[in-house]
Design a protein around this motif. Structure first.
Motif, PDB file in Angstrom:
ATOM      1  N   GLN A  17       0.832  -1.203   0.000  1.00 33.72           N
ATOM      2  CA  GLN A  17       0.000   0.000   0.000  1.00 33.72           C
ATOM      3  C   GLN A  17       0.867   1.253   0.000  1.00 33.72           C
ATOM      4  N   LEU A  18       0.537   2.179  -0.869  1.00 31.18           N
ATOM      5  CA  LEU A  18       1.352   3.382  -1.053  1.00 31.18           C
ATOM      6  C   LEU A  18       0.865   4.499  -0.142  1.00 31.18           C
ATOM      7  N   HIS A  19       1.798   5.026   0.674  1.00 31.89           N
ATOM      8  CA  HIS A  19       1.508   6.177   1.520  1.00 31.89           C
ATOM      9  C   HIS A  19       1.848   7.439   0.726  1.00 31.89           C
ATOM     10  N   PRO A  20       1.060   8.518   0.866  1.00 30.78           N
ATOM     11  CA  PRO A  20       1.295   9.706   0.029  1.00 30.78           C
ATOM     12  C   PRO A  20       2.659  10.358   0.205  1.00 30.78           C
ATOM     13  N   THR A  21       3.285  10.213   1.363  1.00 34.58           N
ATOM     14  CA  THR A  21       4.597  10.847   1.574  1.00 34.58           C
ATOM     15  C   THR A  21       5.699   9.856   1.937  1.00 34.58           C
ATOM     16  N   LEU A  22       5.349   8.677   2.422  1.00 39.88           N
ATOM     17  CA  LEU A  22       6.346   7.732   2.923  1.00 39.88           C
ATOM     18  C   LEU A  22       6.640   6.584   1.965  1.00 39.88           C
ATOM     19  N   GLY A  23       5.963   6.555   0.840  1.00 38.72           N
ATOM     20  CA  GLY A  23       6.191   5.474  -0.102  1.00 38.72           C
ATOM     21  C   GLY A  23       5.467   4.206   0.310  1.00 38.72           C
ATOM     22  N   SER A  24       6.003   3.051  -0.087  1.00 35.47           N
ATOM     23  CA  SER A  24       5.392   1.770   0.243  1.00 35.47           C
ATOM     24  C   SER A  24       6.291   0.996   1.205  1.00 35.47           C
ATOM     25  N   SER A  25       5.773  -0.082   1.746  1.00 34.32           N
ATOM     26  CA  SER A  25       6.509  -0.851   2.741  1.00 34.32           C
ATOM     27  C   SER A  25       7.766  -1.488   2.160  1.00 34.32           C
ATOM     28  N   THR A  26       7.653  -1.959   0.925  1.00 27.17           N
ATOM     29  CA  THR A  26       8.782  -2.620   0.258  1.00 27.17           C
ATOM     30  C   THR A  26       9.162  -1.840  -0.984  1.00 27.17           C
TER      31      THR A  26
END
Length: 204
Positions: free
Chosen positions: A186-195
């Motif tokens: 899942q893509l976070h708007p500022t933190l990117g994705s988990s992997t």
């Protein structure tokens, strides 16, 4: 971490291998053989190699793959080996490696060894495709982790997106590869994705 994230990583890697048409593939840090089980189902693959330094994990991998040590399949090899050399690699038998995979593996390598691993993988084996996935440190707070925490006790480091790309661009430039990036999870708007994933494609 969500269990489906691990499957998303596997699916992303399988997609890249399918698209590349790679026939001779090595899983560096194959662990218990989970990815190898999936890769073995790809009909395009004629030679599949899994290496790891953990003897117990290799036993589990051979069991998962139903490998008979007295009569191993010609297509498949699972063996103990280091990422710093090619002692496990028999060019006459294994052929030229088309693709190499490091699935959540690179962060388990001591930083002082990374340059030797780089030289072996990019300078000696030189596959047309190298796929690497690794945690995105910036996403750790989304997993409820404190700044000083790491996802696994065996991790020597976890890279931010900028750190990962800096390393990747340096490697690509030194060895005539192009680096292509993708987010997994899942893509976070500022933190990117988990992997975070990189696909190195040879310019040569």
């Amino acid at each position: 971490m969500p269990t489906d994230l691990h499957q998303q990583r596997i699916d992303a890697v399988l997609h890249e291998i399918r698209q590349s048409g790679a026939r001779r593939v090595v899983d560096l840090g194959c662990g218990n053989g989970e990815l190898l089980v999936w890769l073995r189902e790809l009909k395009q693959i004629t030679r599949l190699i899994g290496i790891d330094i953990d003897a117990t994990a290799l036993t589990e991998a051979r069991h998962a793959l139903n490998i008979d040590l007295l009569n191993p399949p010609a297509q498949l090899k699972v063996c103990r080996g280091s990422f710093e050399n090619t002692d496990w690699y028999a060019k006459g038998v294994d052929g030229e490696i088309d693709a190499a995979i490091m699935l959540e593996t690179i962060e388990h390598i001591e930083p002082g060894r990374l340059s030797r691993v780089e030289e072996t993988l990019f300078g000696v084996l030189k596959p047309a495709l190298i796929v690497i996935t690794t945690p995105n440190k910036e996403y750790n707070p989304i997993h409820g982790m404190a700044d000083h925490e790491i996802r696994h006790p065996g991790h020597y480091f976890e890279w931010t997106r900028a750190q990962f790309r800096s390393w990747c661009e340096g490697v690509a430039g030194r060895h005539h590869y192009r680096a292509r990036y993708a987010d997994i999870g899942q893509l976070h708007p500022t933190l990117g994705s988990s992997t975070q994933m990189v696909c190195f494609e040879s310019d040569q």
